[in-house]
Design an enzyme around this catalytic site. Structure first.
Site, short mmCIF file in Angstrom:
data_model
loop_
_atom_site.label_atom_id
_atom_site.label_comp_id
_atom_site.label_asym_id
_atom_site.label_seq_id
_atom_site.Cartn_x
_atom_site.Cartn_y
_atom_site.Cartn_z
N HIS A 201 9.25 -5.06 -10.30
CA HIS A 201 8.00 -4.50 -9.77
C HIS A 201 6.90 -5.56 -9.66
O HIS A 201 5.95 -5.39 -8.89
CB HIS A 201 7.53 -3.34 -10.66
CG HIS A 201 7.37 -2.06 -9.90
ND1 HIS A 201 8.42 -1.44 -9.23
CD2 HIS A 201 6.28 -1.27 -9.67
CE1 HIS A 201 7.96 -0.34 -8.65
NE2 HIS A 201 6.68 -0.22 -8.89
N ARG B 115 10.91 -1.19 -3.72
CA ARG B 115 11.25 -0.89 -5.10
C ARG B 115 12.69 -1.33 -5.37
O ARG B 115 13.52 -1.38 -4.45
CB ARG B 115 11.13 0.61 -5.38
CG ARG B 115 9.76 1.20 -5.07
CD ARG B 115 9.78 2.72 -5.24
NE ARG B 115 8.47 3.32 -4.97
CZ ARG B 115 8.08 3.81 -3.80
NH1 ARG B 115 8.90 3.74 -2.75
NH2 ARG B 115 6.88 4.35 -3.65
N ARG C 132 6.89 -6.67 -6.22
CA ARG C 132 6.25 -5.66 -5.37
C ARG C 132 4.72 -5.77 -5.50
O ARG C 132 4.00 -5.71 -4.50
CB ARG C 132 6.73 -4.27 -5.82
CG ARG C 132 6.16 -3.09 -5.05
CD ARG C 132 6.93 -1.83 -5.45
NE ARG C 132 6.28 -0.59 -5.09
CZ ARG C 132 6.40 0.01 -3.91
NH1 ARG C 132 7.13 -0.56 -2.95
NH2 ARG C 132 5.81 1.16 -3.66
N TYR D 113 -4.55 -2.07 -6.10
CA TYR D 113 -4.45 -3.48 -5.75
C TYR D 113 -5.79 -4.06 -5.29
O TYR D 113 -5.96 -5.27 -5.28
CB TYR D 113 -3.39 -3.68 -4.66
CG TYR D 113 -2.02 -3.31 -5.13
CD1 TYR D 113 -1.33 -4.11 -6.05
CD2 TYR D 113 -1.39 -2.15 -4.69
CE1 TYR D 113 -0.08 -3.76 -6.50
CE2 TYR D 113 -0.13 -1.79 -5.14
CZ TYR D 113 0.52 -2.61 -6.05
OH TYR D 113 1.75 -2.26 -6.51
N LYS E 215 11.47 7.44 -1.84
CA LYS E 215 11.45 8.63 -2.68
C LYS E 215 11.38 9.89 -1.83
O LYS E 215 10.78 9.90 -0.77
CB LYS E 215 10.23 8.58 -3.61
CG LYS E 215 10.30 7.48 -4.67
CD LYS E 215 9.07 7.55 -5.57
CE LYS E 215 9.14 6.51 -6.67
NZ LYS E 215 7.95 6.57 -7.55
N HIS F 223 3.81 4.34 -0.09
CA HIS F 223 3.00 5.21 -0.95
C HIS F 223 2.61 6.46 -0.18
O HIS F 223 2.12 6.37 0.96
CB HIS F 223 1.72 4.49 -1.40
CG HIS F 223 1.94 3.52 -2.50
ND1 HIS F 223 1.04 2.52 -2.82
CD2 HIS F 223 2.96 3.39 -3.39
CE1 HIS F 223 1.50 1.82 -3.84
NE2 HIS F 223 2.66 2.33 -4.20
#
Length: 299
Positions: free
Chosen positions: A245, A149, A248, A280, A173, A271
């Protein structure tokens, strides 16, 4: 409304310190909650404890009347729910008026990505004889080569790189860290930039450890990266805007198209849930269909 503003300030501190949210995320929370505060003023609601689920539904109705996208409305409601959950924890309110409010179903949009031949155009636009050109090439190679990211990219320090192993430590994150590999192209671009371009740029600034820097030698911001990519795509024959993004998305799509398994891509992307990665597979299904039509004897 004094207690309201104090509560928002405490919530922002909670997001920054406890949740370790990016500045980009914090700004969205601040904007969404401030918008609800304006609604409270319009409805003469003076205290957060006076907010009811009816008030929230009225706020939702006003958002729909503005013809906002479902994704935007869902984000605003999610921001408010997190805010009131925090207030409940801190005993500022006695109940969460959003507890029974459901989020609107978002439109099913496939992630936008670049085809491999389109990316080749981007990789050819940087003048790697200049410090900024070397930085831009390294930035592009890292974003596409790792799928990280943009908020993770600006946090990379020089010592997070292991050039011998070809890995970079990524701070994701929620304080989660992961090692992500990068390939030969990214490695070559990084070596040139670190040994030459970055050294020239960093002379204009105080010493720090940020990997990517701006023309003044200061740490590059997420907004700075978006500006760099916008300028790069204007030098190509590609149409439309570019978002970090998209690199990504391209990273994940190309891995799956070339045979990578979903769990591995999930780990690389950072993730928490496999369901986030499964979007995806819809993009990759087109590749599967073409392969089937080309090679199956009765296609």
């Amino acid at each position: 409304m004094g207690n309201v503003n104090v509560s928002l300030k405490l919530f922002i501190q909670y997001l920054q310190i406890e949740k370790n949210c990016s500045q980009y995320t914090v700004e969205y929370y601040h904007r969404d909650i401030s918008e609800f505060f304006m609604f409270m003023v319009e409805q003469t609601i003076k205290d957060l404890n006076d907010v009811t689920d009816f008030d929230v539904r009225l706020f939702l109705t006003k958002l729909y009347e503005k013809k906002l996208a479902k994704k935007s409305i869902a984000r605003k409601i999610s921001s408010l729910r997190s805010f009131f959950t925090f207030l409940l924890r801190e005993k500022v309110v006695t109940e969460n008026p959003l507890a029974l409010i459901s989020l609107p179903k978002s439109e099913s949009r496939l992630p936008r990505f670049f085809y491999e031949e389109e990316l080749q155009q981007l990789f050819k636009v940087c003048d790697v004889t200049t410090p900024l050109g070397q930085r831009n090439q390294a930035l592009l190679e890292v974003l596409y080569g790792t799928g990280i990211r943009v908020g993770e990219c600006v946090q990379i320090h020089i010592h997070d790189l292991d050039m011998s192993l070809g890995t970079v430590l990524i701070k994701g994150k929620g304080h989660k860290e992961r090692y992500v590999p990068f390939g030969r192209f990214a490695s070559d671009s990084l070596r040139l930039y670190i040994e030459d371009g970055r050294n020239q740029l960093i002379r204009k600034s105080e010493d720090h450890h940020a990997l990517f820097v701006n023309f003044r030698g200061e740490p590059l911001t997420a907004r700075g990266i978006r500006t760099i990519l916008d300028k790069m795509i204007k030098k190509t024959a590609l149409n439309g805007k570019i978002y970090p993004h998209m690199l990504r998305h391209s990273f994940a799509t190309h891995l799956l198209n070339n045979g990578a398994d979903l769990r591995t891509v999930q780990e690389l992307l950072g993730h928490a849930s496999l369901s986030s990665t499964q979007v995806y597979t819809h993009v990759s299904n087109e590749h599967l269909r073409r392969t089937y039509m080309t090679y199956h004897p009765r296609a």
